[in-house]
Motif scaffolding. Structure first.
Motif, mmCIF file in Angstrom:
data_model
loop_
_atom_site.group_PDB
_atom_site.id
_atom_site.type_symbol
_atom_site.label_atom_id
_atom_site.label_comp_id
_atom_site.label_asym_id
_atom_site.label_seq_id
_atom_site.Cartn_x
_atom_site.Cartn_y
_atom_site.Cartn_z
ATOM 1 N N GLU A 65 11.968 21.625 72.804
ATOM 2 C CA GLU A 65 13.165 22.050 72.080
ATOM 3 C C GLU A 65 13.952 20.803 71.713
ATOM 4 N N ARG A 66 14.234 20.652 70.428
ATOM 5 C CA ARG A 66 14.977 19.464 70.022
ATOM 6 C C ARG A 66 16.097 19.815 69.063
ATOM 7 N N LYS A 67 17.080 18.941 69.061
ATOM 8 C CA LYS A 67 18.154 19.104 68.082
ATOM 9 C C LYS A 67 17.634 18.654 66.741
ATOM 10 N N ARG A 86 18.627 23.946 66.327
ATOM 11 C CA ARG A 86 17.717 23.610 67.437
ATOM 12 C C ARG A 86 16.384 24.269 67.171
#
Length: 903
Positions: A192-194, A339
RNA sequence: GCCCAGUUGGCGCAGCGGUAGCGCGCUCCCUUGACAUGGGAGAGGUCAUAGGUUCAAAUCCUAUACUGGGCACCA
């Protein structure tokens, strides 16, 4: 005589050497004995072992040693894995230090270096496993890329190919631009990344209106071939079929309708980049006319097709430029924070690029059927059971397995391309369609298509996924495809021990391959353990700097302590929060074990005339505490066995820990001192016999967990215990039948009463600050016949433990002045303490006790006074509650009485 | 989004239908001839929350909330 404290190093070195020299762990098929077999999860030859390996192997060692002590023919096969990408990366990093790449060396030279590295690394790893005490059959050492295993790999490839289960095809694959290879789906981790959601205007060619699309990867717009909307989306109904101008390019792309589009996400309009997105690729398959355009290459660079402004840029730079250019042309509507999960390479962490390329695949749906059936039929059982469902789900939803890797380190794909039929000179293999090929280990004689010139072939340059050879491991280590006696005897193996992180990657694939080629599961059980984490639950990693080196811990605390610390925390399926503090308790336990044996030895004659006989009920001069410890011992054995059967070694270890420390040492040894310090005689001999046998048996039960210290102590105790085995492992553990105790209950009840009294008096002493060296006298008053009799008979048990000079037992005795009172076992114990006692303090103390006692009474009364309880609860429960009630009332009234006198 | 697991003293964990346990830490006392890597005593928990089942619930059921994980991802 043993040293005062246990010093692990010399002991460990001695036994590693002795076990090795005796080939203690060697196994051979034994027709009469049941086999118990484990194949090691082969560690990658990427470096030294970490705590995860220590846990994994300690667990296997426990199982192997435990079964061997129970009489099985145990075989634990050692080995290592070449480790494909992971290992190649290690070498490439080393080369990079000298400013070199593998291409500078060339394939041949690079592989030579890899072999050298592997040799060193293998030695390191196998040496560490030896140090850990692993009971591995060293003569069976295997490597996933040695000759035997190579044969297994080729044979399985050939057979799967013959059955049409292996094919070459063009697919959207997960491409790691850093490792330069395709990966299978499970080798991609989702993080999970911004990120951002860019909203971009795509103007219609008729200029009347435009569509805004939302994307997380703006740079891929250069490869768009359509915009898709949901067919029912009112907003876009009139636009379906219209053409849009693709910004920053000269292309025009159509608006198409597709059910898969989510109306509610973003703007409801999706840009479609078939060449760089798996979903978009799917859309193209449904709308073939839109075609695809590749704009990103295998090195993550923008291709000429992306336009001259972008060609040659990296993905990251291209994104920046595309966004800037869109902004400049006023086509960027907005940018939202967003996200989302990004696929990254499980080996190097780089963002995965979905790319179309030609790769080799194994068809999975067919192969997954047998493992699913085996699971259903319980021919394969996963422990803990909670992993069975994810395992099944994975098999049910399985997709084809991409097995070709564009690296050098691994089993070369045994496929040859005819140079007369194919032109393979210009491009890389994975970009070439429909090649004429032959599956063969060595260069084929002739081409099946053109009959071509002898030997005019080129082998596929790619190698197989490292997990392909791992999948064959439980068969290949026993010589498959040859029909060997080993395979006959040891296969299926008994249990596979591994972490949950490779349940699909490895466990599932072994089941597939084993069932496909052997028709039987490769192992009937899998023990899934957790990951060793740091104290705060984070994964250990070099970058976080929270790595604990097992070797360092072994040096500092001893191998057995390390094993103990890991094993006691290895609750089924649970991660292990580990810190150096975990080791001190473990080391202390080892020392406790050491000293308990030291104590026993100190109290035995220097050289025994003959070994002590195993205690039995007819034994002379047995007394209560002897019967009691044997009963407790038997209970401990039963519980440990039950835990091991339930695949819970941690539970078994906890039972043994508690027995040794809190039962054997704290009570039995303490009480035995009475007799050991007394005159020679049968009572003393009886105590010695029981000390020797219970301790000896406990050492054996603990041996699988702590092999070194137990081996050492076993050797010291051997002459007294009547043991003839050269090594503990050649002996057998005590079984429930070996421990003969006619009456399990009564000695335990009696001892419970006596310890209750002991503790009550100790508490009194402690709370009134009676100096430890001051021996007291005690007057026991009141009580039932049973308790009074017991106390009379066994006051010698209580006296030393509570440091009592004299006990007067008189049912009618009243409280002497200047005395403190303890209440236990339905009696009052008066302790005259003239000059020592502070009456205010004593009152306060008793008041507290009374509050507690009243609380107890209330709780139990609520049961006993409940008609429904009396009517519905089982009789035994009611009887128990009534006796508890009576005891609580008795205690309460005794405390009240004493308080009344004091005030 | 779907599924699974967990939520118990300061921390880490057992217990999984009959009055809350262990280890570490903490407080007090003790170098007594196995062990101070030890011994003794103690403080500290309404077992996440709300319902339900039951004579009885930390333990079974149902929701909810957090935490962790697996799988799938919608750009």
């Amino acid at each position: 005589m043993l040293e005062k404290a246990y010093d692990p190093s010399p002991v460990e070195a001695k036994w590693v050497k002795a076990w090795d020299a005796a080939k203690l762990f060697k196994s051979a098929p034994a027709a009469k004995r049941k086999s118990y077999t484990i194949v090691i999860p082969p560690p990658n030859v990427t470096g030294a072992l970490h705590l995860g390996h220590a846990l994994n192997n300690a667990l296997q060692d426990v199982l192997i040693r435990w079964r061997r002590l129970h009489g099985d023919e145990t075989c634990w096969v050692p080995g290592t894995d070449h480790g494909g990408i992971a290992t190649q990366n290690v070498m490439e990093k080393q080369l990079k230090k000298d400013g070199k790449t593998r291409h500078d060396l060339g394939r041949e030279r690079f592989l030579e270096k890899m072999q050298e590295w592997t040799k060193d690394c293998k030695n390191t790893i196998l040496g560490q496993l030896r140090r850990l005490g692993c009971a591995l059959d060293w003569d069976r050492e295997a490597f996933t890329m040695d000759e035997v295993r190579a044969k297994s790999v080729f044979e399985s490839f050939k057979r799967l190919w013959a059955k049409g289960l292996i094919y070459r095809g063009e697919r959207m694959v997960n491409w790691c631009v850093r490792c330069g290879t395709a990966l299978s789906d499970i080798e991609v981790e989702h993080e999970e990344r911004k990120g951002h959601l860019w909203h971009i205007h795509y103007p219609a060619t008729d200029a009347h209106r435009d569509i805004v699309v939302a994307t997380t990867r703006p740079e891929t717009m250069l490869g768009d071939t359509a915009v898709a909307v949901h067919p029912d989306d009112e907003r876009y109904k009139g636009l379906i079929g219209a053409m849009l101008k693709l910004p920053l390019t000269d292309y025009e792309i159509p608006v198409i309708a597709d059910d898969q589009v989510d109306k509610d996400f973003g703007t409801g309009a999706v840009k479609v980049t078939p060449a760089h997105d798996p979903n978009d690729y799917e859309i193209m398959l449904r709308h073939p006319t839109i075609g695809s355009r590749k704009v990103i290459g295998f090195h993550g660079e923008l291709l000429p097709e992306a336009g001259k402004n972008y060609a040659g840029l990296s993905r990251e730079k291209a994104r920046e430029k595309v966004v800037a250019d869109l902004k400049a042309s006023g086509l960027l509507e907005k940018v939202d924070d967003h996200r989302h999960a990004v696929g990254v390479c499980y080996r190097c962490g780089s963002v995965i690029e979905p790319l179309l390329s030609w790769q080799w695949f194994v068809k999975q749906i067919e192969l997954a059927k047998a493992p699913l059936a085996a699971l259903e039929a319980k021919k394969f059982v996963i422990h803990p059971e909670s992993w069975a469902k994810p395992y099944r789900d994975w098999l049910v939803n399985i997709k084809d397995w991409c097995i070709s890797r564009q690296i050098w380190w691994g089993h070369r794909i045994p496929v040859w391309y005819c140079l007369d039929c194919n032109d393979i000179s210009n491009k890389e293999i994975h970009q070439l369609p429909d090649l004429v090929c032959v599956v063969s280990l060595s260069k084929p004689e002739a081409c099946p298509k053109c009959g071509g010139k002898k030997g005019n072939f080129s082998q596929d340059p790619d190698v197989l996924d490292t997990w392909f050879s791992s999948a064959l491991w439980p068969m290949s280590v026993f010589g498959w495809p040859d029909k060997t006696g080993d395979l006959d005897y040891y296969y299926p193996t008994s249990i596979l021990v591994t972490g949950y992180e490779i349940l699909y990657l490895w466990v599932a694939r072994m089941q597939m391959m084993g069932l496909e080629f052997m028709g039987k599961v490769p192992f009937t059980d899998a023990l899934i353990h957790g990951i060793v984490r740091d104290k705060s639950g984070k994964k250990m990693s070099k970058s976080l700097g929270n790595v604990i080196d097992p070797l360092e811990m072994m040096d500092k605390y001893g191998t057995d302590a390390l094993r103990f610390a890991l094993l006691i925390q290895a609750r089924p399926g649970k991660d292990i929060p580990f810190s150096e503090e975990s080791l001190t308790g473990a080391r202390n336990f080892a020392n406790k074990l050491w000293n308990s044996t030291r104590f026993v030895l100190m109290n035995l004659p220097e050289s025994p005339s003959k070994p002590y006989e195993a205690p039995n009920d007819g034994h002379c001069c047995r007394e209560l505490v002897d019967d009691w410890i044997l009963a407790e011992y038997k209970v401990a054995i039963r519980h440990a066995e039950a835990a091991m059967s339930a695949h819970d070694p941690a539970g078994a270890l906890a039972v043994l820990y508690e027995f040794l420390w809190d039962t054997f040492c704290a009570w039995y040894v303490e009480l035995a001192k009475n007799r050991l310090q007394g005159p020679e005689g049968e009572s003393k001999e009886a105590a010695r016999a029981i000390l020797v046998h219970v301790l000896n048996g406990t050492l054996k039960l603990l041996h699988p967990f702590m092999p070194f210290i137990t081996e050492e102590l076993y050797a010291a105790l051997k002459p007294y215990a009547g043991e003839s085995a050269r090594f503990l492992l050649d002996a057998s553990v005590p079984t429930l039948d070996d421990v003969i105790v006619n009456d399990m209950d009564s000695p335990r009840q009696k001892m419970r009463t006596l310890s209750e009294v002991t503790i009550a008096i100790r508490t009194l002493r402690s709370q009134l600050n009676v100096p430890p060296d001051l021996k007291i006298s005690v007057i026991a008053s009141g009580g039932q016949d049973r308790e009074v009799g017991l106390l009379k008979e066994h006051q010698d048990y209580i006296k030393p433990l509570a440091r009592i000079e004299r006990i007067t037992i008189d049912a009618k005795a009243s409280r002497p002045p200047h005395s403190a009172t303890a209440v236990a076992a339905g009696m009052s114990f008066f302790v005259p303490l003239e000059g020592v006692i502070d009456f205010a303090k004593e009152r306060e103390r008793l008041q507290k006790e009374l509050v507690k006692a009243e609380d107890d009474v209330k709780k139990i009364a609520s049961k006993v006074e409940n008609k429904d309880f009396i009517a519905r609860a089982p009789e035994s429960e009611v009887a128990l509650a009534r006796s508890q009630h009576k005891a609580a009332l008795e205690r309460q009234s005794r405390l009240k009485e004493t308080l009344a006198i004091l005030s």
